[in-house]
Design an enzyme around this catalytic site. Structure first.
Site, PDB file in Angstrom:
ATOM      1  N   LYS A   1       0.834  -1.198   0.000  1.00  0.00           N
ATOM      2  CA  LYS A   1       0.000   0.000   0.000  1.00  0.00           C
ATOM      3  C   LYS A   1       0.874   1.255   0.000  1.00  0.00           C
ATOM      4  O   LYS A   1       1.979   1.264   0.560  1.00  0.00           O
ATOM      5  CB  LYS A   1      -0.908  -0.038   1.236  1.00  0.00           C
ATOM      6  CG  LYS A   1      -2.052   0.961   1.251  1.00  0.00           C
ATOM      7  CD  LYS A   1      -2.933   0.679   2.458  1.00  0.00           C
ATOM      8  CE  LYS A   1      -4.107   1.627   2.579  1.00  0.00           C
ATOM      9  NZ  LYS A   1      -4.982   1.279   3.728  1.00  0.00           N
TER      10      LYS A   1
ATOM     11  N   SER B   1      -9.717   1.449   2.932  1.00  0.00           N
ATOM     12  CA  SER B   1      -8.906   2.341   2.119  1.00  0.00           C
ATOM     13  C   SER B   1      -7.916   1.625   1.207  1.00  0.00           C
ATOM     14  O   SER B   1      -7.342   2.237   0.304  1.00  0.00           O
ATOM     15  CB  SER B   1      -8.143   3.309   3.025  1.00  0.00           C
ATOM     16  OG  SER B   1      -7.249   2.623   3.883  1.00  0.00           O
TER      17      SER B   1
ATOM     18  N   SER C   1      -9.964  -1.336   6.671  1.00  0.00           N
ATOM     19  CA  SER C   1      -9.399  -0.983   5.371  1.00  0.00           C
ATOM     20  C   SER C   1      -8.769  -2.128   4.600  1.00  0.00           C
ATOM     21  O   SER C   1      -8.448  -1.977   3.431  1.00  0.00           O
ATOM     22  CB  SER C   1      -8.371   0.146   5.534  1.00  0.00           C
ATOM     23  OG  SER C   1      -9.021   1.361   5.795  1.00  0.00           O
TER      24      SER C   1
END
Length: 449
Positions: A78, A156, A180
């Site tokens: 990420k 996310s 997330s």
């Protein structure tokens, strides 16, 4: 590679069915495909570095000296993990001019030590502050299910899920502060594992809320999540899969079953029936403590307070550079101070003790990961009320486990061809090994039905 699980990639490399260079070439081709989602899925692609890593992995295997089972397997990270020599932008434009970092994040170091090929950084909600995955700066990767309708991927860790689903990598490392990892896994038909936070070193992670942040993984199945977790965790887990006739599961009745979409309710009930038919004892429990969370976090909670502390100077310099929907949530923490933080910690500790007493003795909690299926990007893009309503709904159930400091997986439980629905299997802090064992048994049961 779209349907190649991480475990299958490990087996194929070990048997010589294919090489790491072939895996990486395939992944890079999918990322670069102009008809695909690569441009919106990755914020940085390390094509040259990945090819170098793959060559080294193949040479080690040829010499009979792989660094680990994951040696040569493409993994994405990420966009909030540090990579030496790069700027960590966390899905935002406001950090584009920041200094490059001088060392890898702890999880990046661990991946490289295992020989995993870090193929690139995946897109995300700006600064990880939403469960929907919409990003106005880098674009929003479309959910692999019903792609023509352009549904959101969940967030996310949006790019993490799409990268795995589309075969741009075999597994992804993301973060989970309120769901997330689990939300995008649920929306995209994948498996997402949020471990007990302290199991994974967080050095080099750009934080959202240190009190709630955890580092998790997304892959096609539980075994692949376990294998990827073993590479990044302080201590690898080796769960055994018990039989479901030994299981005692709890289904909380407070909050987490409210307002379910028809598809979610149907898939969840079918999953419970399958587990019960396999011999699992499933008990409804009240869990009235869950209803307290809205009041405890009414002023914004840890996320608003701690994100404001991190962002306040950056906002003073460049507020207009932020996604307004993210900025408004961060600013909720502006009036909160040290006394509020101490009160939150006290309330959380009391709540955790009472919830632990309530669920002690159960092997896991079962609930829908999210109460809704993935909405379309169009219905949320211009409508703030719809956006914040969907965001609150998506985060509601997963965030309970972050507040508990527990561990959880989201497993797909829909029928083939239906909208992806996640079944969340959750446990108390540091019960990860047992929970993963039960998750494997549940996954097997749902696949056999």
């Amino acid at each position: 590679m779209a349907k190649l699980t991480l475990v299958q990639a490990v087996a194929g490399l070990a048997s010589g069915e294919f090489t790491s260079r072939q895996l990486i070439a395939d992944a890079l081709a999918k990322i670069a495909d102009p008809q695909g989602e690569g441009e919106r899925t990755f914020t940085q692609v390390y094509a040259d570095w990945a090819q170098q890593q793959a060559l080294a992995a193949d040479q080690r295997r040829a010499a009979g000296k792989p660094l680990s089972p994951l040696d040569g397997v493409p993994i994405s990270i990420k966009d909030l993990f540090d990579v030496s020599g790069q700027v960590t932008t966390a899905g935002s434009r406001v950090l584009a001019g920041a200094a490059v970092v001088k060392k890898h994040a702890a999880i990046v170091e661990r991946l490289l030590q295992a020989g995993a090929v870090v193929i690139g950084k995946t897109n995300m909600t700006e600064f990880a502050y939403s469960g929907l995955g919409i990003n106005p700066h880098f674009g929003t990767p479309a959910n692999p299910w019903d792609r023509a309708t352009q549904r959101i991927p969940g967030g996310s860790s949006s790019g993490a899920a799409v990268a795995v689903a589309d075969g741009m990598c075999c597994g992804a490392v993301g973060s989970d502060t309120g769901g997330s990892v689990r939300i995008p896994a649920a929306f995209c038909g994948l498996t997402g594992y949020k471990p007990t936070a302290r199991r994974i070193a967080s050095g080099g992670l750009l934080p959202l809320s240190p009190s709630l942040d955890s580092i998790g993984v997304i892959a096609h199945d539980v075994a692949s999540c376990i294998a990827l977790d073993a590479a990044i965790a302080e201590q690898a887990l080796r769960p055994e899969s018990p039989t479901l006739d030994q299981a005692r599961f709890a289904v909380p009745q407070t909050l987490v079953l409210d307002g379910l979409d028809e598809e979610v309710a149907a898939a969840f009930q079918r999953a419970l029936k399958r587990l019960a038919k396999a011999g699992a004892r499933i008990e409804a429990i009240p869990c009235s403590e869950f209803a307290e969370l809205a009041e405890i976090n009414a002023a914004g909670g840890f996320t608003a307070l701690e994100s404001w502390h991190w962002h306040q100077s950056l906002i003073a310099e460049n507020a207009e550079g932020y996604d307004p929907r993210v900025l408004s949530r961060i600013r909720r923490g502006q009036p909160l101070g040290e006394s509020d933080l101490q009160q939150l910690r006290q309330l959380r500790a009391s709540w955790q003790q009472r919830v632990t007493a309530r669920v002690q003795g159960f092997d896991a909690l079962l609930m829908p990961t999210a109460p809704l299926i993935a909405p379309t990007l169009a219905e949320l893009a211009e409508d703030d009320e719809a956006y914040f309503g969907a965001n609150g709904a998506a985060l509601r159930n997963p965030s309970v486990i972050n507040f508990l400091d527990g561990c959880a997986l989201s497993l797909p439980c829909q029928r083939p061809g239906e909208a992806p629905v996640g079944l969340m299997v959750a446990g108390l802090p540091m019960h990860d090994q047992a929970l993963l064992g039960w998750a494997m048994a549940i996954e097997r049961c749902l696949a056999d039905a």
